[in-house]
Design an enzyme around this catalytic site. Structure first.
Site, short mmCIF file in Angstrom:
data_model
loop_
_atom_site.label_atom_id
_atom_site.label_comp_id
_atom_site.label_asym_id
_atom_site.label_seq_id
_atom_site.Cartn_x
_atom_site.Cartn_y
_atom_site.Cartn_z
N LYS A 109 -10.85 -7.64 -11.67
CA LYS A 109 -11.15 -9.03 -12.05
C LYS A 109 -10.38 -9.99 -11.15
CE LYS A 109 -12.22 -7.72 -16.80
NZ LYS A 109 -11.74 -7.51 -18.16
N GLN B 59 -6.66 -8.65 -21.97
CA GLN B 59 -7.29 -7.34 -21.76
C GLN B 59 -7.10 -6.45 -22.99
OE1 GLN B 59 -9.20 -6.48 -18.98
NE2 GLN B 59 -9.68 -4.63 -20.13
N ASP C 60 -13.81 -14.88 -22.30
CA ASP C 60 -14.36 -13.59 -22.76
C ASP C 60 -15.36 -13.81 -23.90
OD1 ASP C 60 -13.77 -11.27 -21.42
OD2 ASP C 60 -11.81 -11.00 -22.36
#
Ligand code: NAP
Length: 290
Positions: A52, A96, A119
Protein backbone atom coordinates in the site's frame (compact mmCIF):
# COMPACT_ATOMS: atom_id res chain seq x y z
CA UNK A 1 -13.58 -17.23 -21.24
CA UNK A 2 -12.39 -13.72 -20.43
CA UNK A 3 -9.83 -13.17 -17.71
CA UNK A 4 -10.74 -10.21 -15.47
CA UNK A 5 -7.30 -8.67 -15.35
CA UNK A 6 -7.22 -6.80 -12.05
CA UNK A 7 -3.54 -6.08 -12.43
CA UNK A 8 -4.03 -4.29 -15.74
CA UNK A 9 -7.18 -2.39 -14.64
CA UNK A 10 -5.60 -1.37 -11.33
CA UNK A 11 -2.58 0.06 -13.19
CA UNK A 12 -4.99 2.04 -15.36
CA UNK A 13 -6.78 3.38 -12.26
CA UNK A 14 -3.44 4.32 -10.71
CA UNK A 15 -2.51 6.24 -13.88
CA UNK A 16 -5.84 8.12 -13.65
CA UNK A 17 -5.19 8.93 -9.98
CA UNK A 18 -1.64 10.07 -10.79
CA UNK A 19 -3.00 12.59 -13.29
CA UNK A 20 -5.50 13.92 -10.74
CA UNK A 21 -2.76 14.25 -8.11
CA UNK A 22 -0.61 16.15 -10.60
CA UNK A 23 -3.53 18.50 -11.29
CA UNK A 24 -3.97 19.15 -7.55
CA UNK A 25 -0.26 19.92 -7.24
CA UNK A 26 -0.21 22.10 -10.36
CA UNK A 27 -3.02 24.17 -8.86
CA UNK A 28 -0.99 24.70 -5.69
CA UNK A 29 -2.94 22.13 -3.66
CA UNK A 30 -1.54 19.91 -0.95
CA UNK A 31 -0.42 16.40 -1.88
CA UNK A 32 -2.85 13.64 -0.76
CA UNK A 33 -1.47 11.85 2.28
CA UNK A 34 -2.34 8.32 3.43
CA UNK A 35 -1.20 6.88 6.74
CA UNK A 36 -1.18 3.21 7.70
CA UNK A 37 -1.17 1.93 11.26
CA UNK A 38 0.44 -1.47 11.65
CA UNK A 39 0.55 -3.19 15.03
CA UNK A 40 3.02 -6.05 15.37
CA UNK A 41 4.92 -8.03 12.77
CA UNK A 42 2.43 -10.38 11.11
CA UNK A 43 4.02 -11.46 7.81
CA UNK A 44 0.95 -11.01 5.60
CA UNK A 45 0.09 -7.64 7.19
CA UNK A 46 3.67 -6.41 6.64
CA UNK A 47 3.39 -7.41 2.96
CA UNK A 48 0.00 -5.71 2.49
CA UNK A 49 1.01 -2.49 4.23
CA UNK A 50 4.33 -2.41 2.36
CA UNK A 51 2.55 -2.72 -0.94
CA UNK A 52 0.00 0.00 0.00
CA UNK A 53 2.82 2.40 0.91
CA UNK A 54 4.71 1.62 -2.34
CA UNK A 55 1.53 2.25 -4.34
CA UNK A 56 1.17 5.67 -2.70
CA UNK A 57 4.59 6.63 -4.05
CA UNK A 58 3.62 5.41 -7.51
CA UNK A 59 0.65 7.80 -7.76
CA UNK A 60 2.42 10.74 -6.12
CA UNK A 61 0.79 10.54 -2.67
CA UNK A 62 2.61 11.11 0.55
CA UNK A 63 2.47 8.16 2.92
CA UNK A 64 3.31 7.54 6.55
CA UNK A 65 3.71 4.14 8.14
CA UNK A 66 3.06 4.05 11.88
CA UNK A 67 4.54 0.74 12.96
CA UNK A 68 3.70 -0.03 16.58
CA UNK A 69 4.88 -2.70 18.97
CA UNK A 70 2.56 -5.70 19.15
CA UNK A 71 2.30 -5.27 22.94
CA UNK A 72 1.02 -1.70 22.69
CA UNK A 73 -1.87 -1.07 25.09
CA UNK A 74 -5.33 -0.31 23.77
CA UNK A 75 -5.18 3.17 25.34
CA UNK A 76 -1.89 3.98 23.63
CA UNK A 77 -3.22 2.76 20.29
CA UNK A 78 -6.29 4.97 20.77
CA UNK A 79 -4.04 7.95 21.42
CA UNK A 80 -2.17 7.21 18.13
CA UNK A 81 -5.54 7.10 16.37
CA UNK A 82 -6.55 10.41 17.92
CA UNK A 83 -3.29 11.98 16.72
CA UNK A 84 -4.19 10.93 13.17
CA UNK A 85 -7.73 12.27 13.56
CA UNK A 86 -6.31 15.64 14.68
CA UNK A 87 -3.54 15.84 12.06
CA UNK A 88 -4.89 17.94 9.20
CA UNK A 89 -1.95 16.94 6.99
CA UNK A 90 -3.31 13.37 6.87
CA UNK A 91 -6.30 12.92 4.55
CA UNK A 92 -7.04 9.31 5.33
CA UNK A 93 -5.63 6.36 7.20
CA UNK A 94 -6.07 2.66 7.64
CA UNK A 95 -5.61 0.41 10.64
CA UNK A 96 -4.27 -2.85 9.26
CA UNK A 97 -6.25 -5.84 10.50
CA UNK A 98 -6.08 -8.19 12.29
CA UNK A 99 -5.05 -6.44 15.50
CA UNK A 100 -3.46 -8.43 18.35
CA UNK A 101 -5.97 -10.31 20.49
CA UNK A 102 -5.69 -8.01 23.54
CA UNK A 103 -7.03 -5.10 21.48
CA UNK A 104 -10.74 -4.66 20.83
CA UNK A 105 -10.90 -4.22 17.05
CA UNK A 106 -14.43 -2.85 17.12
CA UNK A 107 -13.49 -0.18 19.65
CA UNK A 108 -10.53 0.93 17.52
CA UNK A 109 -12.52 1.07 14.27
CA UNK A 110 -15.15 3.19 16.04
CA UNK A 111 -12.41 5.72 16.93
CA UNK A 112 -11.53 6.39 13.28
CA UNK A 113 -12.86 9.74 12.09
CA UNK A 114 -15.37 8.75 9.36
CA UNK A 115 -13.99 11.56 7.17
CA UNK A 116 -10.59 9.83 7.20
CA UNK A 117 -11.96 6.29 7.10
CA UNK A 118 -10.60 5.35 3.67
CA UNK A 119 -11.10 1.65 4.46
CA UNK A 120 -14.83 2.38 4.81
CA UNK A 121 -15.12 0.15 7.90
CA UNK A 122 -16.76 2.72 10.23
CA UNK A 123 -20.53 2.09 10.66
CA UNK A 124 -21.13 5.70 9.54
CA UNK A 125 -19.69 4.92 6.10
CA UNK A 126 -21.06 1.37 6.05
CA UNK A 127 -24.57 2.69 6.77
CA UNK A 128 -24.29 5.33 4.05
CA UNK A 129 -23.08 2.68 1.59
CA UNK A 130 -26.03 0.44 2.52
CA UNK A 131 -28.38 3.32 1.75
CA UNK A 132 -26.68 3.92 -1.59
CA UNK A 133 -25.41 7.31 -0.41
CA UNK A 134 -22.01 8.74 -1.28
CA UNK A 135 -19.45 7.24 1.15
CA UNK A 136 -16.12 5.51 1.44
CA UNK A 137 -16.78 2.00 0.16
CA UNK A 138 -14.53 -0.74 1.60
CA UNK A 139 -11.67 -1.26 -0.83
CA UNK A 140 -12.17 -4.92 -1.73
CA UNK A 141 -15.92 -4.77 -2.49
CA UNK A 142 -15.28 -1.46 -4.27
CA UNK A 143 -12.57 -3.18 -6.35
CA UNK A 144 -14.94 -6.01 -7.27
CA UNK A 145 -17.64 -3.56 -8.40
CA UNK A 146 -15.11 -1.47 -10.34
CA UNK A 147 -13.76 -4.57 -12.11
CA UNK A 148 -17.29 -5.62 -13.08
CA UNK A 149 -17.95 -2.08 -14.30
CA UNK A 150 -14.75 -1.74 -16.34
CA UNK A 151 -15.49 -5.03 -18.13
CA UNK A 152 -19.07 -3.86 -18.65
CA UNK A 153 -20.54 -7.05 -17.20
CA UNK A 154 -24.31 -6.88 -17.04
CA UNK A 155 -25.54 -7.37 -13.46
CA UNK A 156 -29.10 -6.08 -13.75
CA UNK A 157 -31.68 -8.74 -12.94
CA UNK A 158 -28.97 -11.40 -12.63
CA UNK A 159 -28.75 -13.94 -9.84
CA UNK A 160 -25.69 -13.20 -7.73
CA UNK A 161 -24.41 -15.52 -5.02
CA UNK A 162 -21.87 -14.16 -2.55
CA UNK A 163 -20.08 -16.80 -0.48
CA UNK A 164 -18.91 -15.39 2.87
CA UNK A 165 -20.52 -12.71 5.06
CA UNK A 166 -17.55 -10.84 6.59
CA UNK A 167 -17.95 -7.13 7.28
CA UNK A 168 -15.01 -6.29 5.04
CA UNK A 169 -15.84 -8.38 1.96
CA UNK A 170 -18.91 -10.59 1.71
CA UNK A 171 -21.61 -8.50 3.35
CA UNK A 172 -20.69 -5.13 1.76
CA UNK A 173 -20.33 -6.85 -1.63
CA UNK A 174 -23.80 -8.35 -1.27
CA UNK A 175 -25.20 -4.88 -0.49
CA UNK A 176 -23.45 -3.23 -3.45
CA UNK A 177 -24.59 -5.94 -5.87
CA UNK A 178 -28.20 -5.45 -4.74
CA UNK A 179 -28.12 -1.62 -4.66
CA UNK A 180 -30.22 0.28 -7.14
CA UNK A 181 -27.22 1.21 -9.28
CA UNK A 182 -24.98 0.09 -12.12
CA UNK A 183 -23.30 -2.29 -11.43
CA UNK A 184 -25.91 -3.57 -9.01
CA UNK A 185 -29.61 -4.25 -9.44
CA UNK A 186 -28.98 -7.96 -9.12
CA UNK A 187 -30.87 -10.47 -6.97
CA UNK A 188 -28.43 -11.43 -4.27
CA UNK A 189 -28.15 -14.52 -2.10
CA UNK A 190 -25.55 -14.37 0.67
CA UNK A 191 -24.38 -17.81 1.78
CA UNK A 192 -22.05 -18.73 4.65
CA UNK A 193 -20.84 -21.54 6.87
CA UNK A 194 -24.34 -22.28 8.18
CA UNK A 195 -25.92 -22.52 4.72
CA UNK A 196 -26.89 -26.09 3.86
CA UNK A 197 -26.23 -27.21 0.29
CA UNK A 198 -24.30 -24.24 -1.12
CA UNK A 199 -24.10 -25.86 -4.61
CA UNK A 200 -27.91 -25.64 -4.90
CA UNK A 201 -27.44 -21.84 -4.87
CA UNK A 202 -24.25 -21.53 -6.91
CA UNK A 203 -25.57 -23.82 -9.68
CA UNK A 204 -28.33 -21.27 -10.36
CA UNK A 205 -26.08 -18.20 -10.12
CA UNK A 206 -25.14 -15.95 -13.03
CA UNK A 207 -22.47 -14.26 -10.90
CA UNK A 208 -20.58 -15.91 -8.02
CA UNK A 209 -18.35 -13.91 -5.69
CA UNK A 210 -16.29 -16.17 -3.45
CA UNK A 211 -14.79 -14.78 -0.22
CA UNK A 212 -14.30 -17.41 2.44
CA UNK A 213 -10.60 -18.25 2.61
CA UNK A 214 -10.77 -21.95 1.72
CA UNK A 215 -8.43 -22.80 -1.17
CA UNK A 216 -10.14 -24.26 -4.27
CA UNK A 217 -13.56 -24.34 -2.56
CA UNK A 218 -15.61 -23.59 -5.70
CA UNK A 219 -15.42 -26.48 -8.16
CA UNK A 220 -16.66 -26.91 -11.69
CA UNK A 221 -19.64 -29.09 -10.67
CA UNK A 222 -20.92 -26.25 -8.44
CA UNK A 223 -21.46 -23.72 -11.25
CA UNK A 224 -23.53 -23.39 -14.39
CA UNK A 225 -22.15 -22.84 -17.90
CA UNK A 226 -21.32 -19.21 -18.68
CA UNK A 227 -21.29 -17.87 -15.13
CA UNK A 228 -19.09 -14.98 -13.96
CA UNK A 229 -16.76 -16.00 -11.14
CA UNK A 230 -14.94 -13.54 -8.90
CA UNK A 231 -12.38 -15.04 -6.55
CA UNK A 232 -11.49 -12.93 -3.51
CA UNK A 233 -9.65 -15.64 -1.59
CA UNK A 234 -6.03 -15.29 -0.68
CA UNK A 235 -4.46 -18.19 1.19
CA UNK A 236 -0.74 -18.74 1.57
CA UNK A 237 0.00 -22.39 0.84
CA UNK A 238 3.42 -23.81 1.60
CA UNK A 239 5.42 -24.33 -1.61
CA UNK A 240 9.11 -25.12 -1.38
CA UNK A 241 9.60 -24.56 -5.11
CA UNK A 242 8.89 -20.84 -4.57
CA UNK A 243 11.50 -18.36 -3.38
CA UNK A 244 9.21 -17.14 -0.58
CA UNK A 245 8.38 -20.71 0.48
CA UNK A 246 4.68 -20.29 -0.30
CA UNK A 247 2.25 -19.52 -3.10
CA UNK A 248 -1.04 -17.66 -3.07
CA UNK A 249 -4.14 -19.77 -3.72
CA UNK A 250 -7.68 -18.51 -4.28
CA UNK A 251 -11.06 -19.89 -3.19
CA UNK A 252 -11.85 -21.06 -6.72
CA UNK A 253 -10.50 -24.20 -8.34
CA UNK A 254 -9.43 -22.15 -11.36
CA UNK A 255 -8.25 -25.05 -13.52
CA UNK A 256 -11.54 -26.94 -13.19
CA UNK A 257 -13.91 -23.99 -13.66
CA UNK A 258 -12.07 -22.02 -16.35
CA UNK A 259 -13.63 -23.86 -19.28
CA UNK A 260 -17.15 -23.32 -17.96
CA UNK A 261 -17.15 -19.61 -17.07
CA UNK A 262 -17.69 -16.49 -19.19
CA UNK A 263 -15.47 -14.29 -16.99
CA UNK A 264 -13.13 -15.15 -14.14
CA UNK A 265 -10.57 -13.38 -11.95
CA UNK A 266 -7.14 -14.98 -11.60
CA UNK A 267 -5.42 -15.31 -8.21
CA UNK A 268 -3.07 -13.57 -7.91
CA UNK A 269 -3.71 -10.64 -10.26
CA UNK A 270 -7.49 -10.30 -9.90
CA UNK A 271 -9.22 -8.72 -6.92
CA UNK A 272 -6.01 -8.21 -4.89
CA UNK A 273 -4.48 -5.36 -6.97
CA UNK A 274 -7.94 -3.78 -7.35
CA UNK A 275 -8.18 -3.51 -3.56
CA UNK A 276 -5.08 -1.34 -3.37
CA UNK A 277 -6.19 0.82 -6.30
CA UNK A 278 -9.53 1.50 -4.60
CA UNK A 279 -7.83 2.40 -1.34
CA UNK A 280 -5.87 5.02 -3.30
CA UNK A 281 -9.08 6.20 -4.92
CA UNK A 282 -10.70 6.60 -1.48
CA UNK A 283 -7.68 8.58 -0.29
CA UNK A 284 -7.94 10.91 -3.26
CA UNK A 285 -11.64 11.33 -2.44
CA UNK A 286 -10.76 12.16 1.18
CA UNK A 287 -8.24 14.77 -0.05
CA UNK A 288 -10.80 16.33 -2.38
CA UNK A 289 -13.48 16.33 0.37
CA UNK A 290 -11.15 18.04 2.87
P1 NAP B 1 -13.55 -14.10 7.11
O1 NAP B 1 -13.78 -12.87 7.91
O2 NAP B 1 -12.82 -15.24 7.70
O3 NAP B 1 -14.98 -14.59 6.60
C1 NAP B 1 -15.11 -15.80 5.94
C2 NAP B 1 -16.56 -16.04 5.61
O4 NAP B 1 -16.64 -17.30 4.93
C3 NAP B 1 -17.46 -16.13 6.83
O5 NAP B 1 -18.67 -15.47 6.59
C4 NAP B 1 -17.69 -17.63 7.01
O6 NAP B 1 -18.95 -17.96 7.53
C5 NAP B 1 -17.63 -18.10 5.58
N1 NAP B 1 -17.25 -19.50 5.52
C6 NAP B 1 -16.23 -20.14 6.15
N2 NAP B 1 -16.23 -21.46 5.85
C7 NAP B 1 -17.27 -21.65 5.02
C8 NAP B 1 -17.79 -22.79 4.35
N3 NAP B 1 -17.23 -24.00 4.49
N4 NAP B 1 -18.86 -22.63 3.57
C9 NAP B 1 -19.44 -21.43 3.43
N5 NAP B 1 -18.99 -20.31 4.01
C10 NAP B 1 -17.92 -20.42 4.81
O7 NAP B 1 -12.78 -13.78 5.75
P2 NAP B 1 -12.70 -12.46 4.85
O8 NAP B 1 -11.97 -11.41 5.57
O9 NAP B 1 -14.03 -12.15 4.27
O10 NAP B 1 -11.76 -13.01 3.69
C11 NAP B 1 -12.13 -14.07 2.85
C12 NAP B 1 -10.98 -14.40 1.95
O11 NAP B 1 -10.69 -13.27 1.14
C13 NAP B 1 -9.67 -14.71 2.66
O12 NAP B 1 -8.94 -15.65 1.89
C14 NAP B 1 -8.93 -13.39 2.66
O13 NAP B 1 -7.53 -13.54 2.72
C15 NAP B 1 -9.35 -12.85 1.32
N6 NAP B 1 -9.30 -11.39 1.19
C16 NAP B 1 -8.79 -10.92 0.04
C17 NAP B 1 -8.73 -9.57 -0.18
C18 NAP B 1 -8.19 -9.07 -1.47
O14 NAP B 1 -7.80 -7.93 -1.57
N7 NAP B 1 -8.18 -9.90 -2.52
C19 NAP B 1 -9.20 -8.69 0.79
C20 NAP B 1 -9.75 -9.21 1.96
C21 NAP B 1 -9.81 -10.58 2.15
P3 NAP B 1 -19.39 -17.57 9.04
O15 NAP B 1 -19.74 -16.11 8.98
O16 NAP B 1 -20.57 -18.41 9.30
O17 NAP B 1 -18.23 -17.85 9.91
Amino acid sequence: MVLLDGKFISEKIKEEIKIEVQNIKNNGGRTPHLAAVLVGNDGASLTYVGSKVRSCKKVGFESTLIHLDENISEDNLISEINKLNDNDQIDGYIVQLPLPKHINEEKILMMVNPKKDVDGFHPFNFGKMAQNMDSFIPATPHGIIELIDRYDIDTEGKNTVVIGRSNIVGRPTSILMSNKSKPGNSTVTLVHSRTPDIPSFTKKADIIIVALGIPNFLKSDMIKQGSVVIDVGITRVQDKTKKKGYRIVGDVDFESVKTKVSYITPVPGGVGPMTIAMLLKNTLKARINN
